[in-house]
Design a protein around this motif. Structure first.
Motif, short mmCIF file in Angstrom:
data_model
loop_
_atom_site.label_atom_id
_atom_site.label_comp_id
_atom_site.label_asym_id
_atom_site.label_seq_id
_atom_site.Cartn_x
_atom_site.Cartn_y
_atom_site.Cartn_z
N THR A 35 36.62 37.20 38.33
CA THR A 35 38.03 37.57 38.34
C THR A 35 38.49 38.00 36.95
OG1 THR A 35 40.24 36.75 38.95
CG2 THR A 35 38.75 35.20 37.89
N SER A 36 39.74 38.46 36.88
CA SER A 36 40.31 38.87 35.59
C SER A 36 41.82 38.78 35.63
CB SER A 36 39.89 40.31 35.26
OG SER A 36 40.61 40.80 34.14
N GLN A 37 42.40 38.35 34.52
CA GLN A 37 43.85 38.31 34.41
C GLN A 37 44.46 39.71 34.39
OE1 GLN A 37 44.56 36.04 30.83
NE2 GLN A 37 43.50 34.23 31.63
N GLY A 38 43.65 40.71 34.09
CA GLY A 38 44.14 42.08 34.05
C GLY A 38 43.98 42.81 35.37
N CYS A 39 43.57 42.09 36.41
CA CYS A 39 43.29 42.69 37.71
C CYS A 39 44.42 42.35 38.67
CB CYS A 39 41.96 42.14 38.20
SG CYS A 39 41.68 42.25 39.97
N ASN A 40 45.14 43.37 39.14
CA ASN A 40 46.31 43.11 39.98
C ASN A 40 45.95 42.83 41.43
OD1 ASN A 40 45.64 45.65 40.90
ND2 ASN A 40 47.42 46.68 40.03
N SER A 41 44.67 42.89 41.79
CA SER A 41 44.22 42.53 43.13
C SER A 41 43.68 41.10 43.18
CB SER A 41 43.12 43.49 43.59
OG SER A 41 43.56 44.81 43.59
N CYS A 42 43.62 40.45 42.03
CA CYS A 42 42.92 39.17 41.94
C CYS A 42 43.74 37.93 42.27
CB CYS A 42 42.32 39.00 40.55
SG CYS A 42 40.89 40.06 40.28
N PRO A 43 45.06 37.92 42.08
CA PRO A 43 45.80 36.68 42.31
C PRO A 43 45.54 35.99 43.65
CG PRO A 43 47.16 38.17 41.10
CD PRO A 43 45.89 38.93 41.43
N PRO A 44 45.44 36.72 44.79
CA PRO A 44 45.15 36.01 46.04
C PRO A 44 43.79 35.30 46.01
CG PRO A 44 46.01 38.19 46.50
CD PRO A 44 45.73 38.14 45.03
N ALA A 45 42.82 35.91 45.36
CA ALA A 45 41.50 35.29 45.26
C ALA A 45 41.54 34.07 44.35
CB ALA A 45 40.48 36.31 44.73
N ASP A 46 42.28 34.17 43.25
CA ASP A 46 42.43 33.02 42.34
C ASP A 46 43.10 31.85 43.05
OD1 ASP A 46 41.32 34.31 40.10
OD2 ASP A 46 43.21 35.30 39.68
N GLU A 47 44.11 32.19 43.83
CA GLU A 47 44.83 31.15 44.56
C GLU A 47 43.91 30.44 45.55
OE1 GLU A 47 48.74 30.64 47.46
OE2 GLU A 47 48.30 32.56 46.52
N TYR A 48 43.09 31.22 46.24
CA TYR A 48 42.19 30.61 47.22
C TYR A 48 41.10 29.79 46.54
CZ TYR A 48 39.33 29.95 51.34
OH TYR A 48 38.61 29.39 52.36
N VAL A 59 31.66 23.57 45.84
CA VAL A 59 31.72 23.67 44.38
C VAL A 59 32.30 25.04 44.08
CG1 VAL A 59 30.38 23.79 42.26
CG2 VAL A 59 29.81 22.08 44.00
N ALA A 60 33.53 25.07 43.57
CA ALA A 60 34.26 26.32 43.35
C ALA A 60 34.38 26.59 41.85
CB ALA A 60 35.66 26.22 43.98
N LEU A 61 33.87 27.74 41.41
CA LEU A 61 33.83 28.08 39.99
C LEU A 61 34.41 29.47 39.78
CD1 LEU A 61 30.18 26.86 39.37
CD2 LEU A 61 32.27 25.65 38.71
N SER A 62 35.23 29.61 38.74
CA SER A 62 35.91 30.87 38.45
C SER A 62 35.39 31.45 37.13
CB SER A 62 37.43 30.65 38.37
OG SER A 62 38.10 31.83 38.04
N TYR A 63 34.76 32.62 37.21
CA TYR A 63 34.21 33.29 36.03
C TYR A 63 35.11 34.46 35.67
CZ TYR A 63 29.78 30.90 37.20
OH TYR A 63 28.80 29.97 37.49
N HIS A 64 35.84 34.35 34.55
CA HIS A 64 36.70 35.44 34.10
C HIS A 64 35.86 36.44 33.32
CE1 HIS A 64 40.89 33.89 34.95
NE2 HIS A 64 40.09 32.89 35.33
N TRP A 73 45.75 44.01 28.65
CA TRP A 73 45.83 42.56 28.46
C TRP A 73 44.42 42.00 28.32
CZ3 TRP A 73 48.84 38.81 26.98
CH2 TRP A 73 48.52 37.48 27.29
N ARG A 74 44.20 41.28 27.24
CA ARG A 74 42.90 40.66 27.00
C ARG A 74 42.86 39.32 27.71
NH1 ARG A 74 38.99 41.68 23.23
NH2 ARG A 74 37.60 39.96 22.70
N ASP A 75 42.00 39.18 28.70
CA ASP A 75 41.90 37.95 29.47
C ASP A 75 41.58 36.78 28.54
OD1 ASP A 75 40.78 35.79 31.15
OD2 ASP A 75 40.85 37.28 32.76
#
Length: 250
Positions: A35-48, A59-64, A73-75
């Motif tokens: 995922t990325s903070q600069g990606c406007n399609s990502c918030p639903p995935a981050d939320e899930y 085991v849920a892991l988030s790789y920015h 915007w620099r993540d």
């Protein structure tokens, strides 16, 4: 460009019991979200991903990743190692490009991380099958040592690594520029580092690691993955996993 949506709730709790499967119980699977903070399609995935982390069944892991930083915007959570891991998965799958939000399930299948049904179906279809978690991983403490013990798999052959993945349990970020400018998100289980701590050869294994090293690298949390390796050192199927229970001394 596919992007994520981050959890918009301000967390006012201590994250602990729900983030780990019951002792001795295999998780249903492993979800690695790129995922990325600069990606406007990502918030639903981050939320899930955050929801999965709190429920504790997987085991849920988030790789920015950092390749969208040029958009303005620099993540703040991205690392080049996270980006490299996604590229390695891409080569392992034989795909031509990477994208966000991409969810890798058990190291075996990739889906759009914002499509909950696809993620759920992949987890459930592999659970309790040979494509799921076939190795028990038990993590405990013995004095100043972290002990990782695994079961064996009869007839298994190949190369597998014991991978430690360090993450921050909850990080609140206010995004000031770029595609998500003005939004504030709380990211769960965002990976800040990972490394191979040893090898698994298909047999019951005991690995002892100094707690001083774990607590230094994992002020937030840590997961253990038993991951098979493909030719060229590319990541393969995740065979077993566990969240390391947090010590009060961390």
């Amino acid at each position: 460009m596919k992007l994520l949506t981050v959890l918009t709730v301000a967390f006012g709790f201590a994250i602990s019991p729900a983030q780990a499967a019951e002792p001795g119980k295999r998780p249903k699977g492993v979800v690695e979200l790129f995922t990325s903070q600069g990606c406007n399609s990502c918030p639903p995935a981050d939320e899930y991903l955050s929801q999965l982390a709190l429920e504790g069944d997987v085991v849920a892991l988030s790789y920015h990743v950092d390749y969208w930083d040029y958009l303005g915007w620099r993540d703040t959570l991205a690392t080049s190692d996270n980006t490299q891991r996604q590229h390695q998965y891409s080569r392992a799958f034989g795909t031509r490009s990477v994208y966000t939000p991409q969810a890798i399930i058990n190291g075996r299948q990739e889906v759009n991380g914002a499509k909950r049904t696809l993620v759920d179906n992949a987890i459930n279809e592999m659970a309790d099958t040979i494509d799921g978690m076939i190795v028990d991983v038990d993590v405990s403490y013995s004095g100043d040592t972290l002990v990782v013990e695994t079961s064996g798999v009869e007839g298994w052959s190949g190369d597998a690594h014991v991978v430690l993945v360090y993450f921050d349990r909850a990080t609140d970020v206010k995004i000031e520029r770029g595609k998500n400018s003005g939004r504030r998100f709380t990211y769960l289980n965002s990976v800040n580092a990972f490394h191979t701590a040893g090898k698994w050869h298909g047999k019951a294994t005991r690995l002892e690691l100094p707690m001083s090293e774990i607590s230094r690298k994992a002020p937030g949390g840590c997961a253990v993955l038993i991951q098979s390796m493909k030719q060229g050192g590319l990541p393969g199927a995740v065979l077993g996993a566990a969240i390391v229970p947090r010590e009060e001394s961390w």
